[in-house]
Design a protein around this motif. Structure first.
Motif, PDB file in Angstrom:
ATOM      1  N   GLN A  45       5.993   3.151  35.573  1.00  0.00           N
ATOM      2  CA  GLN A  45       5.153   2.174  35.917  1.00  0.00           C
ATOM      3  C   GLN A  45       5.058   1.674  34.583  1.00  0.00           C
ATOM      4  O   GLN A  45       5.199   2.752  33.854  1.00  0.00           O
ATOM      5  CB  GLN A  45       4.513   2.318  36.746  1.00  0.00           C
ATOM      6  N   GLN A  46       4.397   0.281  34.156  1.00  0.00           N
ATOM      7  CA  GLN A  46       4.216   0.199  32.562  1.00  0.00           C
ATOM      8  C   GLN A  46       2.703  -0.095  32.599  1.00  0.00           C
ATOM      9  O   GLN A  46       2.662  -1.444  33.346  1.00  0.00           O
ATOM     10  CB  GLN A  46       5.277  -0.178  32.343  1.00  0.00           C
ATOM     11  N   PHE A  47       1.831   0.253  32.116  1.00  0.00           N
ATOM     12  CA  PHE A  47       0.465  -0.525  32.925  1.00  0.00           C
ATOM     13  C   PHE A  47      -0.021  -1.358  31.750  1.00  0.00           C
ATOM     14  O   PHE A  47       0.886  -1.753  30.692  1.00  0.00           O
ATOM     15  CB  PHE A  47      -0.324   1.121  32.642  1.00  0.00           C
ATOM     16  N   PRO A  48      -1.284  -2.163  31.974  1.00  0.00           N
ATOM     17  CA  PRO A  48      -1.297  -3.908  30.876  1.00  0.00           C
ATOM     18  C   PRO A  48      -1.628  -3.342  29.731  1.00  0.00           C
ATOM     19  O   PRO A  48      -1.448  -3.933  28.833  1.00  0.00           O
ATOM     20  CB  PRO A  48      -2.566  -4.154  31.490  1.00  0.00           C
ATOM     21  N   ASP A  49      -1.813  -1.588  29.431  1.00  0.00           N
ATOM     22  CA  ASP A  49      -1.761  -1.293  27.852  1.00  0.00           C
ATOM     23  C   ASP A  49      -0.720  -1.271  27.898  1.00  0.00           C
ATOM     24  O   ASP A  49      -0.266  -0.798  26.295  1.00  0.00           O
ATOM     25  CB  ASP A  49      -3.298  -0.122  27.243  1.00  0.00           C
TER      26      ASP A  49
END
Lengths: 113, 115
Positions: free
Chosen positions: A67-71
């Motif tokens: 997954q890739q996070f908001p940051d």
């Protein structure tokens, strides 16, 4: 130094376990890619995220997820580990999503015993 | 899917000589071809890349040529130095479907430059 950071540098674990690899892309890059490097398979693309969304999928096992996070940092989760999962795992980043120059991190060396 | 073949797997040259590494690809839709250098214990480092609208690109001692008709591309290193010793990877990237970004790599060439 490419500007891409990966932690941890080394990881030793046992079969059946679950691990999480972390990647921080270069400042300003929106895409993150995960690759696996092993002696027999070479460098293989696993998955790409762009600005938080999955963009492309390669030879990634169902036991693996990312997954890739908001940051914009990304995590690669490997579960139910097998001996054959021992490999170098690289993260790369690029500005955009399509055929941009990819900058690789130093990698995480995973050893499954 | 795309397949990239790379030759030779090992290459040994004398310092000052030239080195040539060749790659072929299978999918004519590939249109981006980067070359990476990987030193022991480090991640791949981009050294040069070429896109399909260009036949040749040069950067100091490094050059890449592309023949789209024959579906092959080559890396040329002139005046090799011991610090050029590393594993070199070619790669190709498609531009359709869900594969716009990911790279398909060759198996690598281990270059040794002897002083």
């Amino acid at each position: 130094d490419s500007g891409v950071t990966q932690t941890p540098k080394h990881l030793i674990t046992a079969t059946g376990q679950r691990v999480t690899l972390r990647c921080s892309p270069r400042s300003g890059d929106l895409s993150v890619y995960w690759y696996q490097q092993s002696l027999d398979q070479g460098l293989q693309f696993l998955i790409q995220y762009y600005n938080g969304e999955e963009r492309a999928k390669g030879n990634i096992l169902e036991r693996f997820s990312a997954q890739q996070f908001p940051d914009l940092h990304s995590e690669l989760n490997l579960s139910s580990l097998e001996l054959g999962d021992s490999a170098l795992y690289f993260c790369a980043s690029s500005v955009g999503s399509d055929q941009e120059t990819q900058y690789f991190g130093p990698g995480t060396r995973l050893l499954v015993l | 899917g795309e397949n990239v073949e790379q030759h030779p797997s090992t290459l040994s040259v004398q310092e000052g000589d030239s080195a040539v590494i060749k790659c072929t690809y299978s999918d004519s839709a590939s249109n981006y071809f980067p070359w990476y250098k990987q030193e022991l214990g480090k991640g791949p480092q981009l050294i040069i890349d070429i896109r399909s609208n260009v036949g040749e690109k040069k950067d100091q001692r490094i050059a890449v040529t592309l023949n789209k008709t024959a579906k092959h591309f080559s890396l040329h290193i002139t005046e090799t130095q011991p610090e050029d010793s590393a594993v070199y990877f070619c790669a190709a990237s498609l531009n359709y479907g869900g594969s716009q970004g990911n790279l398909i790599f060759g198996k690598g060439t281990k270059l040794s430059v002897k002083p």
